[in-house]
Design a protein around this motif. Structure first.
Motif, PDB file in Angstrom:
ATOM      1  N   GLU A   1     123.226  68.882  49.676  1.00 55.95           N
ATOM      2  CA  GLU A   1     123.725  67.939  48.915  1.00 55.95           C
ATOM      3  C   GLU A   1     122.327  67.658  47.925  1.00 55.95           C
ATOM      4  O   GLU A   1     121.451  67.507  48.231  1.00 55.95           O
ATOM      5  CB  GLU A   1     124.036  66.643  49.424  1.00 55.95           C
ATOM      6  N   THR A   2     122.897  67.399  46.602  1.00 57.09           N
ATOM      7  CA  THR A   2     121.657  66.733  45.585  1.00 57.09           C
ATOM      8  C   THR A   2     121.712  65.323  45.580  1.00 57.09           C
ATOM      9  O   THR A   2     122.597  64.592  45.415  1.00 57.09           O
ATOM     10  CB  THR A   2     122.248  67.087  44.293  1.00 57.09           C
ATOM     11  N   LEU A   3     120.680  64.896  46.038  1.00 57.69           N
ATOM     12  CA  LEU A   3     120.018  63.366  46.103  1.00 57.69           C
ATOM     13  C   LEU A   3     119.771  62.873  44.513  1.00 57.69           C
ATOM     14  O   LEU A   3     120.289  61.487  44.518  1.00 57.69           O
ATOM     15  CB  LEU A   3     118.882  63.085  47.053  1.00 57.69           C
TER      16      LEU A   3
ATOM     17  N   THR B   1     112.452  69.343  47.020  1.00 56.16           N
ATOM     18  CA  THR B   1     112.326  70.108  45.966  1.00 56.16           C
ATOM     19  C   THR B   1     111.628  71.389  46.132  1.00 56.16           C
ATOM     20  O   THR B   1     110.828  71.663  46.854  1.00 56.16           O
ATOM     21  CB  THR B   1     111.478  69.153  45.158  1.00 56.16           C
ATOM     22  N   TYR B   2     112.123  72.308  45.318  1.00 58.79           N
ATOM     23  CA  TYR B   2     111.623  73.632  45.041  1.00 58.79           C
ATOM     24  C   TYR B   2     110.030  73.562  44.643  1.00 58.79           C
ATOM     25  O   TYR B   2     109.876  72.889  43.323  1.00 58.79           O
ATOM     26  CB  TYR B   2     112.658  74.571  44.242  1.00 58.79           C
ATOM     27  N   GLY B   3     109.380  74.260  45.301  1.00 61.70           N
ATOM     28  CA  GLY B   3     107.743  74.120  44.994  1.00 61.70           C
ATOM     29  C   GLY B   3     107.512  74.473  43.607  1.00 61.70           C
ATOM     30  O   GLY B   3     106.413  74.138  43.037  1.00 61.70           O
TER      31      GLY B   3
ATOM     32  N   PHE C   1     116.260  67.202  43.607  1.00 61.76           N
ATOM     33  CA  PHE C   1     115.858  67.117  45.112  1.00 61.76           C
ATOM     34  C   PHE C   1     117.046  67.023  46.030  1.00 61.76           C
ATOM     35  O   PHE C   1     118.183  66.534  45.754  1.00 61.76           O
ATOM     36  CB  PHE C   1     114.748  65.894  45.262  1.00 61.76           C
ATOM     37  N   ARG C   2     117.132  67.476  47.214  1.00 63.65           N
ATOM     38  CA  ARG C   2     118.081  67.724  48.160  1.00 63.65           C
ATOM     39  C   ARG C   2     117.694  67.142  49.488  1.00 63.65           C
ATOM     40  O   ARG C   2     116.744  67.071  49.909  1.00 63.65           O
ATOM     41  CB  ARG C   2     118.377  69.367  48.062  1.00 63.65           C
TER      42      ARG C   2
END
Length: 80
Positions: free
Chosen positions: A28-30, A71-73, A19-20
């Motif tokens: 950035e990736t969180l 996040t990509y669905g 998740f970004r």
């Protein structure tokens, strides 16, 4: 512009899902989510994005810890 949703429950259907900070692949990736994780789905992107064979919206999610990101669905099963 993203579309505000009434909050829904999302269930991760894959592991090591990033998740970004923004709804794109360059932000950035969180952190990472794993299969079976429950998240709150707060918002969806205005448009779908094609990634490889996948074509889906991005969702702004909140983790159980309270972190928010995109996040990509394709990797989230959203419950009505």
């Amino acid at each position: 512009g993203a579309e505000q949703l009434s909050t829904k429950l999302g269930l991760l259907n894959d592991s090591r899902v990033r998740f970004r900070t923004e709804p794109n692949l360059t932000s950035e990736t969180l952190g990472f989510l794993n299969k079976g994780d429950r998240v709150l789905v707060l918002e969806q992107s205005a448009d779908k994005m094609q990634i490889g064979d996948m074509n889906d919206y991005w969702y702004r999610i909140r983790t159980p810890e309270g972190t928010e990101g995109w996040t990509y669905g394709y990797f989230i099963d959203v419950r009505e």
